[in-house]
Design a protein around this motif. Structure first.
Motif, PDB file in Angstrom:
ATOM      1  N   GLU A  13      44.028  44.514  39.464  1.00  0.00           N
ATOM      2  CA  GLU A  13      43.308  43.262  39.237  1.00  0.00           C
ATOM      3  C   GLU A  13      42.415  42.925  40.439  1.00  0.00           C
ATOM      4  O   GLU A  13      41.266  42.500  40.274  1.00  0.00           O
ATOM      5  CB  GLU A  13      44.298  42.130  38.986  1.00  0.00           C
ATOM      6  N   LEU A  14      42.961  43.164  41.620  1.00  0.00           N
ATOM      7  CA  LEU A  14      42.188  42.903  42.836  1.00  0.00           C
ATOM      8  C   LEU A  14      40.931  43.778  42.877  1.00  0.00           C
ATOM      9  O   LEU A  14      39.829  43.295  43.170  1.00  0.00           O
ATOM     10  CB  LEU A  14      43.057  43.156  44.071  1.00  0.00           C
ATOM     11  N   VAL A  15      41.093  45.038  42.546  1.00  0.00           N
ATOM     12  CA  VAL A  15      39.953  45.958  42.526  1.00  0.00           C
ATOM     13  C   VAL A  15      38.912  45.491  41.512  1.00  0.00           C
ATOM     14  O   VAL A  15      37.703  45.478  41.800  1.00  0.00           O
ATOM     15  CB  VAL A  15      40.420  47.407  42.239  1.00  0.00           C
ATOM     16  N   ALA A  16      39.373  45.096  40.341  1.00  0.00           N
ATOM     17  CA  ALA A  16      38.437  44.638  39.301  1.00  0.00           C
ATOM     18  C   ALA A  16      37.656  43.413  39.780  1.00  0.00           C
ATOM     19  O   ALA A  16      36.442  43.307  39.567  1.00  0.00           O
ATOM     20  CB  ALA A  16      39.197  44.315  38.017  1.00  0.00           C
ATOM     21  N   ARG A  17      38.342  42.502  40.439  1.00  0.00           N
ATOM     22  CA  ARG A  17      37.671  41.296  40.944  1.00  0.00           C
ATOM     23  C   ARG A  17      36.677  41.623  42.057  1.00  0.00           C
ATOM     24  O   ARG A  17      35.612  41.039  42.145  1.00  0.00           O
ATOM     25  CB  ARG A  17      38.692  40.278  41.437  1.00  0.00           C
ATOM     26  N   LEU A  18      37.051  42.550  42.900  1.00  0.00           N
ATOM     27  CA  LEU A  18      36.138  42.935  43.977  1.00  0.00           C
ATOM     28  C   LEU A  18      34.908  43.639  43.414  1.00  0.00           C
ATOM     29  O   LEU A  18      33.800  43.439  43.898  1.00  0.00           O
ATOM     30  CB  LEU A  18      36.856  43.823  44.994  1.00  0.00           C
ATOM     31  N   ARG A  19      35.107  44.446  42.395  1.00  0.00           N
ATOM     32  CA  ARG A  19      33.956  45.107  41.760  1.00  0.00           C
ATOM     33  C   ARG A  19      33.017  44.082  41.122  1.00  0.00           C
ATOM     34  O   ARG A  19      31.826  44.295  41.058  1.00  0.00           O
ATOM     35  CB  ARG A  19      34.419  46.104  40.700  1.00  0.00           C
ATOM     36  N   ALA A  20      33.610  42.976  40.685  1.00  0.00           N
ATOM     37  CA  ALA A  20      32.811  41.897  40.077  1.00  0.00           C
ATOM     38  C   ALA A  20      32.230  40.961  41.139  1.00  0.00           C
ATOM     39  O   ALA A  20      31.664  39.919  40.804  1.00  0.00           O
ATOM     40  CB  ALA A  20      33.667  41.115  39.088  1.00  0.00           C
ATOM     41  N   GLN A  21      32.393  41.337  42.424  1.00  0.00           N
ATOM     42  CA  GLN A  21      31.884  40.550  43.559  1.00  0.00           C
ATOM     43  C   GLN A  21      32.477  39.141  43.594  1.00  0.00           C
ATOM     44  O   GLN A  21      31.797  38.173  43.954  1.00  0.00           O
ATOM     45  CB  GLN A  21      30.351  40.493  43.525  1.00  0.00           C
ATOM     46  N   ASP A  22      33.755  39.017  43.241  1.00  0.00           N
ATOM     47  CA  ASP A  22      34.474  37.750  43.293  1.00  0.00           C
ATOM     48  C   ASP A  22      34.877  37.486  44.747  1.00  0.00           C
ATOM     49  O   ASP A  22      35.762  38.144  45.292  1.00  0.00           O
ATOM     50  CB  ASP A  22      35.709  37.843  42.391  1.00  0.00           C
ATOM     51  N   GLY A  64      30.625  45.109  51.450  1.00  0.00           N
ATOM     52  CA  GLY A  64      29.289  45.632  51.147  1.00  0.00           C
ATOM     53  C   GLY A  64      29.286  46.968  50.441  1.00  0.00           C
ATOM     54  O   GLY A  64      28.342  47.287  49.716  1.00  0.00           O
ATOM     55  N   SER A  65      30.322  47.753  50.651  1.00  0.00           N
ATOM     56  CA  SER A  65      30.321  49.085  50.044  1.00  0.00           C
ATOM     57  C   SER A  65      31.468  49.271  49.062  1.00  0.00           C
ATOM     58  O   SER A  65      31.859  50.404  48.779  1.00  0.00           O
ATOM     59  CB  SER A  65      30.393  50.153  51.139  1.00  0.00           C
ATOM     60  N   PHE A  66      31.984  48.177  48.554  1.00  0.00           N
ATOM     61  CA  PHE A  66      33.140  48.302  47.671  1.00  0.00           C
ATOM     62  C   PHE A  66      32.843  49.118  46.422  1.00  0.00           C
ATOM     63  O   PHE A  66      33.736  49.764  45.873  1.00  0.00           O
ATOM     64  CB  PHE A  66      33.691  46.924  47.265  1.00  0.00           C
ATOM     65  N   GLN A  67      31.598  49.116  45.996  1.00  0.00           N
ATOM     66  CA  GLN A  67      31.258  49.883  44.788  1.00  0.00           C
ATOM     67  C   GLN A  67      31.495  51.381  45.000  1.00  0.00           C
ATOM     68  O   GLN A  67      31.659  52.127  44.041  1.00  0.00           O
ATOM     69  CB  GLN A  67      29.803  49.632  44.387  1.00  0.00           C
ATOM     70  N   SER A  68      31.551  51.824  46.253  1.00  0.00           N
ATOM     71  CA  SER A  68      31.792  53.245  46.514  1.00  0.00           C
ATOM     72  C   SER A  68      33.279  53.599  46.470  1.00  0.00           C
ATOM     73  O   SER A  68      33.622  54.780  46.497  1.00  0.00           O
ATOM     74  CB  SER A  68      31.203  53.654  47.866  1.00  0.00           C
ATOM     75  N   TYR A  69      34.152  52.590  46.420  1.00  0.00           N
ATOM     76  CA  TYR A  69      35.586  52.874  46.327  1.00  0.00           C
ATOM     77  C   TYR A  69      35.894  53.484  44.962  1.00  0.00           C
ATOM     78  O   TYR A  69      35.513  52.955  43.929  1.00  0.00           O
ATOM     79  CB  TYR A  69      36.416  51.603  46.533  1.00  0.00           C
ATOM     80  N   ASP A  70      36.594  54.605  44.986  1.00  0.00           N
ATOM     81  CA  ASP A  70      36.975  55.300  43.759  1.00  0.00           C
ATOM     82  C   ASP A  70      38.501  55.355  43.694  1.00  0.00           C
ATOM     83  O   ASP A  70      39.135  56.094  44.460  1.00  0.00           O
ATOM     84  CB  ASP A  70      36.376  56.709  43.757  1.00  0.00           C
TER      85      ASP A  70
END
Length: 184
Positions: A13-22, A64-70
């Motif tokens: 859930e945390l990852v999903a929220r971070l991807r959504a820039q929450d 800033g680079s969370f979108q690169s987290y896989d």
């Protein structure tokens, strides 16, 4: 659920929220992981003030680079440790840091630096697991992961052939991998 106060939410859930820039998720992320990450950074830079600066820089980079987290490549905490560790190593290798180290006062008790709140590898079992390694493997892992030294630096500092350092590191990581798989 976006405006709901969050504490220790599941990683997915945390990852999903971070991807959504929450932005509120970033606050939770900081609360959940900053003490452990601070400890990792402090182990490398050995100064609380510098560790705080590196940790702040790390969280800015994580945001800033969370979108690169896989998530398929590893856990969030592992990814963040790598970000922090790399920034801390970059810091101690910087010219400015080395100049500051040469001109700073020696603390009254170097052990006092480590007694502060911070990362305690035993909390996640890393220190315990490294104790099962051979003394040569443990030395290499301690120097690489807890002191931030490169394999070349270890070879030079301890007068060990670079190939031997690499072999010990590889065998230690392989042994640790087997131990961690046994814990999962």
């Amino acid at each position: 659920m976006q405006n709901q106060p969050i504490k220790n939410i599941p990683e997915e859930e945390l990852v999903a929220r971070l991807r959504a820039q929450d932005a509120s998720a970033m606050s939770v992320l900081y609360d959940m992981y900053s003490p452990a990450l601070f400890g990792v950074v402090l182990q490398i830079v050995k100064e609380e003030e510098t560790a705080e600066d590196v940790l702040q820089e790390a969280f800015v980079k994580i945001w800033g680079s969370f979108q690169s987290y896989d998530a398929a490549k590893g856990r969030l905490f592992t990814w963040m440790i790598n970000v922090c560790r790399n920034l801390a190593i970059d810091k101690i290798r910087s010219k400015q840091y080395r100049v500051n180290q040469k001109t700073r006062e020696i603390p009254a008790s170097p052990r006092a630096l480590y007694g502060a709140v911070g990362f305690k590898p035993e909390h996640i079992g890393v220190r315990e697991v490294t104790e099962t390694l051979s003394p040569e493997q443990k030395q290499i892992i301690d120097l690489m992961y807890f002191e931030g030294m490169t394999q070349s630096e270890i070879a030079e500092e301890y007068n060990i052939p670079l190939g031997t350092v690499k072999t010990r590191a590889r065998s230690a990581i392989k042994a640790l991998g087997k131990l961690f798989k046994g814990r999962a």
